[in-house]
Design a protein around this motif. Structure first.
Motif, mmCIF file in Angstrom:
data_model
loop_
_atom_site.group_PDB
_atom_site.id
_atom_site.type_symbol
_atom_site.label_atom_id
_atom_site.label_comp_id
_atom_site.label_asym_id
_atom_site.label_seq_id
_atom_site.Cartn_x
_atom_site.Cartn_y
_atom_site.Cartn_z
ATOM 1 N N TRP A 226 -14.726 30.766 -26.625
ATOM 2 C CA TRP A 226 -14.978 31.956 -27.522
ATOM 3 C C TRP A 226 -13.962 32.173 -29.004
ATOM 4 C CZ3 TRP A 226 -14.989 32.882 -22.795
ATOM 5 C CH2 TRP A 226 -13.773 33.944 -22.339
ATOM 6 N N HIS A 227 -13.750 32.912 -29.561
ATOM 7 C CA HIS A 227 -12.656 32.504 -30.424
ATOM 8 C C HIS A 227 -12.066 33.726 -30.589
ATOM 9 C CE1 HIS A 227 -14.336 30.580 -34.361
ATOM 10 N NE2 HIS A 227 -15.117 29.526 -33.445
ATOM 11 N N GLY A 228 -10.415 33.503 -30.155
ATOM 12 C CA GLY A 228 -9.615 34.297 -29.751
ATOM 13 C C GLY A 228 -8.563 33.722 -30.797
ATOM 14 N N SER A 229 -7.544 34.622 -30.328
ATOM 15 C CA SER A 229 -6.542 34.165 -31.173
ATOM 16 C C SER A 229 -5.785 33.190 -31.519
ATOM 17 C CB SER A 229 -4.699 35.398 -30.671
ATOM 18 O OG SER A 229 -4.677 35.121 -29.438
ATOM 19 N N HIS A 230 -5.564 31.962 -30.066
ATOM 20 C CA HIS A 230 -5.548 31.156 -29.883
ATOM 21 C C HIS A 230 -6.248 30.003 -30.962
ATOM 22 C CE1 HIS A 230 -8.475 30.781 -27.503
ATOM 23 N NE2 HIS A 230 -9.041 29.729 -27.221
ATOM 24 N N VAL A 231 -7.573 30.755 -31.307
ATOM 25 C CA VAL A 231 -8.067 29.697 -32.531
ATOM 26 C C VAL A 231 -7.726 29.768 -33.471
ATOM 27 C CG1 VAL A 231 -10.665 29.400 -32.936
ATOM 28 C CG2 VAL A 231 -10.007 29.744 -30.876
ATOM 29 N N ALA A 232 -6.963 31.223 -34.248
ATOM 30 C CA ALA A 232 -6.725 31.565 -35.327
ATOM 31 C C ALA A 232 -5.866 30.288 -35.871
ATOM 32 C CB ALA A 232 -6.716 32.745 -35.510
ATOM 33 N N ARG A 233 -4.518 30.035 -33.976
ATOM 34 C CA ARG A 233 -3.315 29.266 -34.430
ATOM 35 C C ARG A 233 -4.115 28.069 -34.583
ATOM 36 N NH1 ARG A 233 -2.012 32.535 -30.219
ATOM 37 N NH2 ARG A 233 -2.294 31.020 -29.192
ATOM 38 N N MET A 234 -5.386 27.777 -33.880
ATOM 39 C CA MET A 234 -5.748 26.474 -34.153
ATOM 40 C C MET A 234 -6.585 26.236 -35.894
ATOM 41 S SD MET A 234 -5.455 22.988 -32.979
ATOM 42 C CE MET A 234 -4.563 23.314 -31.214
ATOM 43 N N LYS A 235 -6.677 26.584 -36.357
ATOM 44 C CA LYS A 235 -7.354 26.815 -36.892
ATOM 45 C C LYS A 235 -6.419 26.177 -38.118
ATOM 46 C CE LYS A 235 -12.410 28.924 -37.161
ATOM 47 N NZ LYS A 235 -13.038 30.753 -37.575
ATOM 48 N N ALA A 236 -5.765 26.608 -38.499
ATOM 49 C CA ALA A 236 -3.812 26.706 -39.329
ATOM 50 C C ALA A 236 -3.351 25.459 -38.727
ATOM 51 C CB ALA A 236 -3.521 27.762 -38.660
ATOM 52 N N ARG A 237 -4.017 24.869 -37.705
ATOM 53 C CA ARG A 237 -3.400 23.797 -37.641
ATOM 54 C C ARG A 237 -4.208 22.711 -38.061
ATOM 55 N NH1 ARG A 237 -0.235 21.651 -31.783
ATOM 56 N NH2 ARG A 237 1.777 22.552 -32.635
ATOM 57 N N VAL A 238 -5.605 22.814 -37.980
ATOM 58 C CA VAL A 238 -6.600 21.693 -38.567
ATOM 59 C C VAL A 238 -6.405 21.938 -39.897
ATOM 60 C CG1 VAL A 238 -8.856 21.244 -38.809
ATOM 61 C CG2 VAL A 238 -8.134 22.442 -36.405
ATOM 62 N N GLU A 239 -5.982 23.313 -40.778
ATOM 63 C CA GLU A 239 -6.306 22.865 -41.973
ATOM 64 C C GLU A 239 -4.587 22.753 -42.712
ATOM 65 O OE1 GLU A 239 -7.610 23.794 -45.705
ATOM 66 O OE2 GLU A 239 -8.633 23.664 -44.017
ATOM 67 N N ARG A 240 -4.010 22.235 -41.873
ATOM 68 C CA ARG A 240 -2.675 21.856 -42.488
ATOM 69 C C ARG A 240 -3.070 19.695 -41.996
ATOM 70 N NH1 ARG A 240 0.114 25.451 -39.493
ATOM 71 N NH2 ARG A 240 -0.175 24.193 -37.728
ATOM 72 N N LEU A 241 -4.091 19.409 -41.459
ATOM 73 C CA LEU A 241 -4.342 17.709 -40.651
ATOM 74 C C LEU A 241 -5.152 17.771 -41.777
ATOM 75 C CD1 LEU A 241 -3.664 16.534 -38.633
ATOM 76 C CD2 LEU A 241 -6.011 16.824 -37.601
ATOM 77 N N ARG A 242 -5.794 18.380 -42.287
ATOM 78 C CA ARG A 242 -6.630 17.785 -43.540
ATOM 79 C C ARG A 242 -6.508 17.631 -44.570
ATOM 80 N NH1 ARG A 242 -12.387 18.765 -42.089
ATOM 81 N NH2 ARG A 242 -12.555 20.720 -40.770
ATOM 82 N N ARG A 243 -4.981 18.486 -44.702
ATOM 83 C CA ARG A 243 -4.380 18.721 -46.569
ATOM 84 C C ARG A 243 -3.659 17.136 -45.769
ATOM 85 N NH1 ARG A 243 -3.948 24.555 -46.025
ATOM 86 N NH2 ARG A 243 -1.707 24.261 -44.699
ATOM 87 N N ARG A 244 -3.146 16.730 -45.098
ATOM 88 C CA ARG A 244 -2.274 15.829 -45.015
ATOM 89 C C ARG A 244 -3.428 14.269 -45.230
ATOM 90 N NH1 ARG A 244 1.602 13.976 -41.613
ATOM 91 N NH2 ARG A 244 1.980 11.377 -40.406
ATOM 92 N N GLY A 245 -4.393 14.719 -44.368
ATOM 93 C CA GLY A 245 -5.450 13.450 -44.716
ATOM 94 C C GLY A 245 -5.698 13.389 -46.571
ATOM 95 N N LEU A 246 -5.742 14.735 -47.241
ATOM 96 C CA LEU A 246 -5.841 14.273 -48.629
ATOM 97 C C LEU A 246 -4.679 13.839 -49.173
ATOM 98 C CD1 LEU A 246 -7.077 18.119 -49.374
ATOM 99 C CD2 LEU A 246 -8.979 15.609 -49.256
ATOM 100 N N ARG A 247 -3.430 14.076 -48.787
ATOM 101 C CA ARG A 247 -2.283 13.064 -49.161
ATOM 102 C C ARG A 247 -2.091 12.011 -49.140
ATOM 103 N NH1 ARG A 247 0.253 18.204 -47.182
ATOM 104 N NH2 ARG A 247 0.761 16.818 -45.668
ATOM 105 N N GLU A 248 -3.139 11.254 -47.946
ATOM 106 C CA GLU A 248 -2.908 10.217 -47.585
ATOM 107 C C GLU A 248 -3.912 9.616 -48.298
ATOM 108 O OE1 GLU A 248 -1.413 8.249 -45.155
ATOM 109 O OE2 GLU A 248 -0.018 9.853 -44.369
ATOM 110 N N ARG A 249 -4.848 9.951 -48.769
ATOM 111 C CA ARG A 249 -5.708 9.415 -49.572
ATOM 112 C C ARG A 249 -5.089 9.146 -50.583
ATOM 113 N NH1 ARG A 249 -11.270 8.675 -47.918
ATOM 114 N NH2 ARG A 249 -11.478 8.913 -45.872
ATOM 115 N N GLU A 250 -4.644 9.847 -51.569
ATOM 116 C CA GLU A 250 -3.718 10.290 -52.610
ATOM 117 C C GLU A 250 -2.933 9.268 -53.002
ATOM 118 O OE1 GLU A 250 -3.981 14.415 -53.436
ATOM 119 O OE2 GLU A 250 -4.956 15.094 -54.048
ATOM 120 N N SER A 251 -2.370 8.742 -51.317
ATOM 121 C CA SER A 251 -1.138 8.627 -52.480
ATOM 122 C C SER A 251 -1.378 7.049 -51.967
ATOM 123 C CB SER A 251 -0.010 8.539 -50.690
ATOM 124 O OG SER A 251 -0.512 7.925 -49.601
#
Length: 251
Positions: A226-251
């Motif tokens: 279930w979603h707890g405080s650790h999930v919010a932290r991991m969601k932030a990491r996943v979002e940074r990972l998605r942004r990294r993927g967009l940068r990789e595709r644009e480079s």
């Protein structure tokens, strides 16, 4: 005795001792030797190699060296496009098998939705068999493991920090479009399915029963999520990972 001159390009030098990186290696060929064996004797596993040029001609791993040749060895990242490519193309959403030292990486990749076979007690022979029989990509920090003939597609993980390893593997296999976080059990690799709170209420601690409404259950081992405080932290990491993927595709 005749000798062959061998030069490794780009990140294949990561696999060599620092003093031998970026240099031409002279290898005495005392007998007719398969080029795969010569390359691996210098410390570079065949799974990291994509193109081999012998005196300018593209050859396969079975090519026999007699001595006197000039050999250029390339990884897939900078391989000449018109050459014979030796590294199999990975599937769009690969399945992985990880060595016993990469438990945290396995957990992170499962959390991101990727199918990862991992056990702490897995041996090299079993790992190679699983890779071949189930068409899984091997992830390992153990270079000698990658010399096994049964392993065709693999990646030697450079980083030691687990999250940097995640980024490295996502870059290597372009996993960004396939990210599906919180859909797989980090403990056993099973799929997570939604389950009604009433069906699991007897398994919950009082505060969890009071404040949490949405649950997922592993369909294999029955573990609850279930979603707890650790999930919010991991969601932030996943979002940074998605942004990294967009940068990789644009480079």
């Amino acid at each position: 005795m005749a000798a062959a001159e061998i030069r490794f390009h780009d990140r294949l030098n990561d696999l060599l001792p620092p003093a031998r990186r970026g240099r031409t290696h002279t290898r005495v060929v005392a007998r007719r030797a398969a080029i795969k064996d010569v390359i691996e004797s210098l410390g570079v596993p065949h799974t990291e190699v994509d193109v081999i040029l012998v005196d300018g001609a593209s050859v396969g791993f079975e090519h026999i060296l007699a001595g006197g040749e000039r050999v250029e060895v390339y990884p897939w990242t900078c391989a000449p496009p018109a050459a014979r490519h030796l590294r199999p193309a990975p599937p769009a959403c690969p399945r992985f098998v990880l060595d016993a030292h990469l438990g945290r990486l396995a957990g992170y990749l499962r959390l991101l939705g990727f199918d990862c076979h991992y056990r702490r007690d897995i041996g090299d022979a079993e790992l190679a068999a699983i890779a071949e029989e189930q068409a899984r990509v091997v992830l390992t920090r153990d270079r000698p493991l990658l010399r096994r003939k049964r392993i065709r597609l693999a990646h030697w993980v450079r980083h030691t920090d687990p999250w940097r390893q995640v980024e490295e593997v996502c870059d290597e296999f372009d996993l960004y479009p396939a990210l599906a976080p919180f859909t797989r059990c980090t403990h056993c690799n099973g799929r997570l399915i939604r389950i009604e709170k009433a069906a699991v209420a007897h398994r919950l601690e009082p505060l969890t029963r009071r404040y949490v409404e949405t649950f997922r259950e592993c369909e294999d081992c029955g573990r609850l999520y279930w979603h707890g405080s650790h999930v919010a932290r991991m969601k932030a990491r996943v979002e940074r990972l998605r942004r990294r993927g967009l940068r990789e595709r644009e480079s």
